[in-house]
Scaffold this motif. Sequence first.
Motif, PDB file in Angstrom:
ATOM      1  N   CYS A 113      19.034 -13.364 -10.329  1.00  0.00           N
ATOM      2  CA  CYS A 113      18.531 -12.870  -8.844  1.00  0.00           C
ATOM      3  C   CYS A 113      17.370 -14.443  -9.018  1.00  0.00           C
ATOM      4  CB  CYS A 113      17.219 -12.366  -9.072  1.00  0.00           C
ATOM      5  SG  CYS A 113      18.616 -10.166  -8.252  1.00  0.00           S
ATOM      6  N   HIS A 114      17.439 -14.467  -7.600  1.00  0.00           N
ATOM      7  CA  HIS A 114      16.618 -16.178  -7.380  1.00  0.00           C
ATOM      8  C   HIS A 114      15.059 -15.801  -6.918  1.00  0.00           C
ATOM      9  CE1 HIS A 114      20.547 -18.315  -6.944  1.00  0.00           C
ATOM     10  NE2 HIS A 114      20.513 -17.051  -6.790  1.00  0.00           N
ATOM     11  N   LEU A 115      14.638 -16.056  -8.367  1.00  0.00           N
ATOM     12  CA  LEU A 115      12.865 -15.368  -8.394  1.00  0.00           C
ATOM     13  C   LEU A 115      12.009 -16.727  -8.887  1.00  0.00           C
ATOM     14  CD1 LEU A 115      13.495 -11.692  -9.308  1.00  0.00           C
ATOM     15  CD2 LEU A 115      13.365 -12.897  -7.140  1.00  0.00           C
ATOM     16  N   ASN A 116      11.031 -17.002  -8.544  1.00  0.00           N
ATOM     17  CA  ASN A 116      10.147 -17.526  -9.313  1.00  0.00           C
ATOM     18  C   ASN A 116       9.694 -17.358 -10.084  1.00  0.00           C
ATOM     19  OD1 ASN A 116       8.204 -15.982  -8.371  1.00  0.00           O
ATOM     20  ND2 ASN A 116       7.828 -16.937  -6.100  1.00  0.00           N
ATOM     21  N   HIS A 117       8.567 -18.069 -11.215  1.00  0.00           N
ATOM     22  CA  HIS A 117       8.227 -17.463 -11.684  1.00  0.00           C
ATOM     23  C   HIS A 117       7.510 -16.182 -12.404  1.00  0.00           C
ATOM     24  CE1 HIS A 117       6.666 -17.831 -16.317  1.00  0.00           C
ATOM     25  NE2 HIS A 117       5.072 -17.641 -15.908  1.00  0.00           N
ATOM     26  N   GLN A 118       6.592 -16.154 -11.145  1.00  0.00           N
ATOM     27  CA  GLN A 118       5.569 -14.503 -11.021  1.00  0.00           C
ATOM     28  C   GLN A 118       6.524 -13.362 -10.189  1.00  0.00           C
ATOM     29  OE1 GLN A 118       1.988 -14.269  -9.188  1.00  0.00           O
ATOM     30  NE2 GLN A 118       2.748 -12.878  -7.889  1.00  0.00           N
ATOM     31  N   GLN A 119       7.751 -13.886  -9.802  1.00  0.00           N
ATOM     32  CA  GLN A 119       8.342 -13.040  -9.464  1.00  0.00           C
ATOM     33  C   GLN A 119       9.424 -12.033 -10.500  1.00  0.00           C
ATOM     34  OE1 GLN A 119      10.397 -14.415  -6.207  1.00  0.00           O
ATOM     35  NE2 GLN A 119       9.497 -13.625  -4.463  1.00  0.00           N
ATOM     36  N   MET A 120       9.427 -13.058 -11.711  1.00  0.00           N
ATOM     37  CA  MET A 120      10.320 -12.763 -12.477  1.00  0.00           C
ATOM     38  C   MET A 120       9.223 -11.995 -13.978  1.00  0.00           C
ATOM     39  SD  MET A 120      13.807 -13.252 -12.651  1.00  0.00           S
ATOM     40  CE  MET A 120      14.183 -13.860 -14.484  1.00  0.00           C
ATOM     41  N   ALA A 121       8.271 -12.668 -13.372  1.00  0.00           N
ATOM     42  CA  ALA A 121       7.190 -11.939 -14.895  1.00  0.00           C
ATOM     43  C   ALA A 121       7.267  -9.691 -13.800  1.00  0.00           C
ATOM     44  CB  ALA A 121       5.710 -12.445 -14.818  1.00  0.00           C
ATOM     45  N   ILE A 122       7.035 -10.190 -12.650  1.00  0.00           N
ATOM     46  CA  ILE A 122       7.243  -8.670 -11.994  1.00  0.00           C
ATOM     47  C   ILE A 122       7.896  -8.670 -12.054  1.00  0.00           C
ATOM     48  CG2 ILE A 122       7.068  -7.443 -10.182  1.00  0.00           C
ATOM     49  CD1 ILE A 122       5.115  -9.774  -9.288  1.00  0.00           C
ATOM     50  N   GLY A 123       9.304  -8.611 -11.938  1.00  0.00           N
ATOM     51  CA  GLY A 123      10.318  -7.792 -11.890  1.00  0.00           C
ATOM     52  C   GLY A 123      11.035  -7.192 -13.719  1.00  0.00           C
ATOM     53  N   ALA A 148      -2.493  -6.856 -12.864  1.00  0.00           N
ATOM     54  CA  ALA A 148      -3.501  -7.947 -12.282  1.00  0.00           C
ATOM     55  C   ALA A 148      -4.119  -7.768 -13.770  1.00  0.00           C
ATOM     56  CB  ALA A 148      -4.289  -7.437 -11.608  1.00  0.00           C
ATOM     57  N   PHE A 149      -4.664  -6.212 -14.779  1.00  0.00           N
ATOM     58  CA  PHE A 149      -5.081  -6.594 -15.721  1.00  0.00           C
ATOM     59  C   PHE A 149      -4.675  -6.531 -17.043  1.00  0.00           C
ATOM     60  CE2 PHE A 149      -7.626  -3.421 -12.892  1.00  0.00           C
ATOM     61  CZ  PHE A 149      -8.740  -3.768 -12.867  1.00  0.00           C
ATOM     62  N   LYS A 150      -3.585  -6.431 -16.491  1.00  0.00           N
ATOM     63  CA  LYS A 150      -2.399  -6.537 -17.858  1.00  0.00           C
ATOM     64  C   LYS A 150      -2.028  -7.822 -18.383  1.00  0.00           C
ATOM     65  CE  LYS A 150      -1.974  -2.002 -19.131  1.00  0.00           C
ATOM     66  NZ  LYS A 150      -0.856  -0.758 -19.511  1.00  0.00           N
ATOM     67  N   SER A 151      -1.413  -8.379 -16.737  1.00  0.00           N
ATOM     68  CA  SER A 151      -0.631  -9.947 -16.961  1.00  0.00           C
ATOM     69  C   SER A 151      -1.563 -11.234 -16.158  1.00  0.00           C
ATOM     70  CB  SER A 151       0.306  -9.049 -16.781  1.00  0.00           C
ATOM     71  OG  SER A 151       1.119  -8.411 -17.131  1.00  0.00           O
ATOM     72  N   GLU A 154      -1.639 -11.785  -9.966  1.00  0.00           N
ATOM     73  CA  GLU A 154      -1.978 -11.002  -8.090  1.00  0.00           C
ATOM     74  C   GLU A 154      -1.187 -10.560  -7.890  1.00  0.00           C
ATOM     75  OE1 GLU A 154      -5.121 -10.485  -8.039  1.00  0.00           O
ATOM     76  OE2 GLU A 154      -5.983 -10.745  -9.936  1.00  0.00           O
ATOM     77  N   THR A 155      -0.916 -10.000  -7.553  1.00  0.00           N
ATOM     78  CA  THR A 155       0.147  -9.788  -6.803  1.00  0.00           C
ATOM     79  C   THR A 155      -0.614  -8.242  -5.269  1.00  0.00           C
ATOM     80  OG1 THR A 155       2.896  -9.109  -6.560  1.00  0.00           O
ATOM     81  CG2 THR A 155       1.263  -7.846  -8.104  1.00  0.00           C
ATOM     82  N   ASP A 156       0.714  -7.650  -4.716  1.00  0.00           N
ATOM     83  CA  ASP A 156       0.615  -6.914  -3.652  1.00  0.00           C
ATOM     84  C   ASP A 156       1.544  -5.993  -3.648  1.00  0.00           C
ATOM     85  OD1 ASP A 156       2.057  -7.955  -2.507  1.00  0.00           O
ATOM     86  OD2 ASP A 156       0.425  -8.941  -0.990  1.00  0.00           O
ATOM     87  N   TYR A 157       0.703  -4.549  -2.955  1.00  0.00           N
ATOM     88  CA  TYR A 157       2.292  -3.535  -3.261  1.00  0.00           C
ATOM     89  C   TYR A 157       3.751  -3.658  -1.986  1.00  0.00           C
ATOM     90  CZ  TYR A 157       4.146   1.326  -2.059  1.00  0.00           C
ATOM     91  OH  TYR A 157       4.685   2.517  -1.707  1.00  0.00           O
ATOM     92  N   GLU A 158       4.099  -4.865  -1.265  1.00  0.00           N
ATOM     93  CA  GLU A 158       4.227  -5.388  -0.300  1.00  0.00           C
ATOM     94  C   GLU A 158       5.546  -6.207  -1.314  1.00  0.00           C
ATOM     95  OE1 GLU A 158       1.593  -5.315   0.250  1.00  0.00           O
ATOM     96  OE2 GLU A 158       2.028  -4.023   2.743  1.00  0.00           O
ATOM     97  N   SER A 161       7.127  -4.253  -4.552  1.00  0.00           N
ATOM     98  CA  SER A 161       8.135  -3.220  -3.458  1.00  0.00           C
ATOM     99  C   SER A 161       9.550  -3.489  -3.117  1.00  0.00           C
ATOM    100  CB  SER A 161       7.491  -2.574  -2.430  1.00  0.00           C
ATOM    101  OG  SER A 161       8.548  -2.018  -1.665  1.00  0.00           O
ATOM    102  N   TYR A 162       9.204  -5.002  -3.146  1.00  0.00           N
ATOM    103  CA  TYR A 162      10.469  -6.154  -2.826  1.00  0.00           C
ATOM    104  C   TYR A 162      11.355  -6.182  -3.884  1.00  0.00           C
ATOM    105  CZ  TYR A 162      13.324  -9.995  -2.415  1.00  0.00           C
ATOM    106  OH  TYR A 162      13.939 -10.681  -2.449  1.00  0.00           O
ATOM    107  N   ILE A 163      10.454  -6.398  -4.803  1.00  0.00           N
ATOM    108  CA  ILE A 163      11.398  -6.909  -6.462  1.00  0.00           C
ATOM    109  C   ILE A 163      11.763  -5.898  -6.932  1.00  0.00           C
ATOM    110  CG2 ILE A 163      11.044  -7.364  -8.517  1.00  0.00           C
ATOM    111  CD1 ILE A 163      10.315  -9.041  -6.678  1.00  0.00           C
ATOM    112  N   LEU A 164      11.154  -4.106  -6.743  1.00  0.00           N
ATOM    113  CA  LEU A 164      11.732  -2.347  -7.212  1.00  0.00           C
ATOM    114  C   LEU A 164      12.967  -2.517  -6.679  1.00  0.00           C
ATOM    115  CD1 LEU A 164      11.466  -0.192  -8.313  1.00  0.00           C
ATOM    116  CD2 LEU A 164      10.646  -0.019  -6.204  1.00  0.00           C
ATOM    117  N   SER A 165      12.698  -3.181  -4.739  1.00  0.00           N
ATOM    118  CA  SER A 165      14.299  -2.489  -3.852  1.00  0.00           C
ATOM    119  C   SER A 165      15.423  -3.951  -4.698  1.00  0.00           C
ATOM    120  CB  SER A 165      13.827  -3.278  -2.728  1.00  0.00           C
ATOM    121  OG  SER A 165      14.226  -4.724  -2.699  1.00  0.00           O
ATOM    122  N   LEU A 166      14.696  -5.014  -5.231  1.00  0.00           N
ATOM    123  CA  LEU A 166      16.032  -5.615  -5.597  1.00  0.00           C
ATOM    124  C   LEU A 166      16.656  -5.214  -6.978  1.00  0.00           C
ATOM    125  CD1 LEU A 166      14.200  -9.382  -5.886  1.00  0.00           C
ATOM    126  CD2 LEU A 166      15.760  -8.375  -4.714  1.00  0.00           C
TER     127      LEU A 166
END
Length: 470
Positions: A113-123, A148-151, A154-158, A161-166
């Motif tokens: 997937c073409h994701l940035n560093h933060q999106q990869m961490a979320i994934g 936010a607390f463990k890693s 800073e992110t949000d629900y949207e 949700s987008y990463i989960l959809s991938l």
Amino acid sequence: MKQGLGLEQKQTQKLSPLQIQTIKLIEQPIQELEQRIKSELDDNPVLDDTPVERSDEDDEPRDISLDELKDDDSIPAYKLKVSNWGKDERPEYNTFSVKESFAQTLLNQLGFCHLNHQQMAIGRFIIYSIDDDGYLRRDLDSIVDDLAFKSAIETDYEEVSYILSLIQDFDPAGVGARDMRECLLLQLKRMKKTPETLLAARIVAECYDDLISKHFQRIMSKYGLTKDELRPAIEKISKLNPAPGGQFDDSYNDRAQQVVPDFRLNYSEGEFELTMPRAYVPEIRVKPMYAEMLEKSKGSSNRAQRETATFIKQKIDSAKWFVEAIKQRNNTLESTMKAILDFQRDYFVEGNEEELRPMVLKDIAEITGFDISTISRVVNSKYIETHFGIFPLKYFFSEGLENQSGEEVSTRELKKILSDCVEKENKSKPLTDDQLVSELTSRGYKVARRTIAKYRDQLGIPKARMRKEI
């Protein structure tokens, strides 16, 4: 009130160290026993499993018990070993399946997937939050907070949700679903858009409660369908995978562990041959250097040498108990398995469940002379390899019921007949528990309705309504 002192004599039984060790070893299957022996070798310095080179000059016999060690005798080298090997020298066997883990499979797909560093961490965080069966059973708000607390992300629900959809587009289809309904919809979404597929997706989305309750008449009424129109959609849904992660064996999960049989049974020309894989027990012997130290300390007035001798003697006694406990374990297991084989001889010829006699722990205890608790320890976590498959020893035990002729039959036999009845029933009108009672009664088995319900639950067979098909 008169007070005084009195003597009371009580008789109690105290287990010896040998008995305690034997009980513990009896409970252990082959894999655990091997680890236990390795631990003993590490803890007891007078034990050694290094193979001894034999010469033609050695006297026969060489394999003798450690019980022959005496403080007053010299100790020849050949008296310092105990043969616990079988005819195969330390056969190797695999304990774990070697397959790619479920999480790693998803991580590999995430890498494309073409994701940035933060999106990869979320994934990665989402993937490691997915259960073994493929479901994400955590709400996304909690994941946002944990990121936010463990890693410190800073992110949000949207965004989550987008990463989960991938991830939900990854293989296997249905992975990352929050519930069964979403899992089925994700799988239907990938299928070719045919009339039955579109109808199946609509039913799952709009009539899920009626679907899982198999209230097909309500679904037909809602959409104005006939049975023939509804049937293809229901069949499409029935073929979907309710646990997309279940097809993977996680190599790092204990559940992927393979079974190593404690017994092997061969059947040829009407004769049984029962063997135990004793080769999995390494050779144990007292190291000669410690025997020599013990020999030199005899009659010594040196305090240090006497203390050394006491230490070595204690370790030798411990080794004797341990080796004898292994022997007693093997003898107990072998006697128990032979008793089971004799009791169930007709069954072991071909593995026909109808030949399996009612048998409880007490039956084998009476044959062997062992306590029921000992039989229970032997049976627990032990397996036998036969010419018709590998089975846990618990499989051969079952209570009995009487048929109409007064003969005792195995509950396993009744369960097999019950399964056959359900398998052959008309799925549009599945048999109720009362009808199953009548069916077994007609075959000569006296059984109550509550017993049918209990056996059905044990076999994982749903109630009649849940077995209904279009």
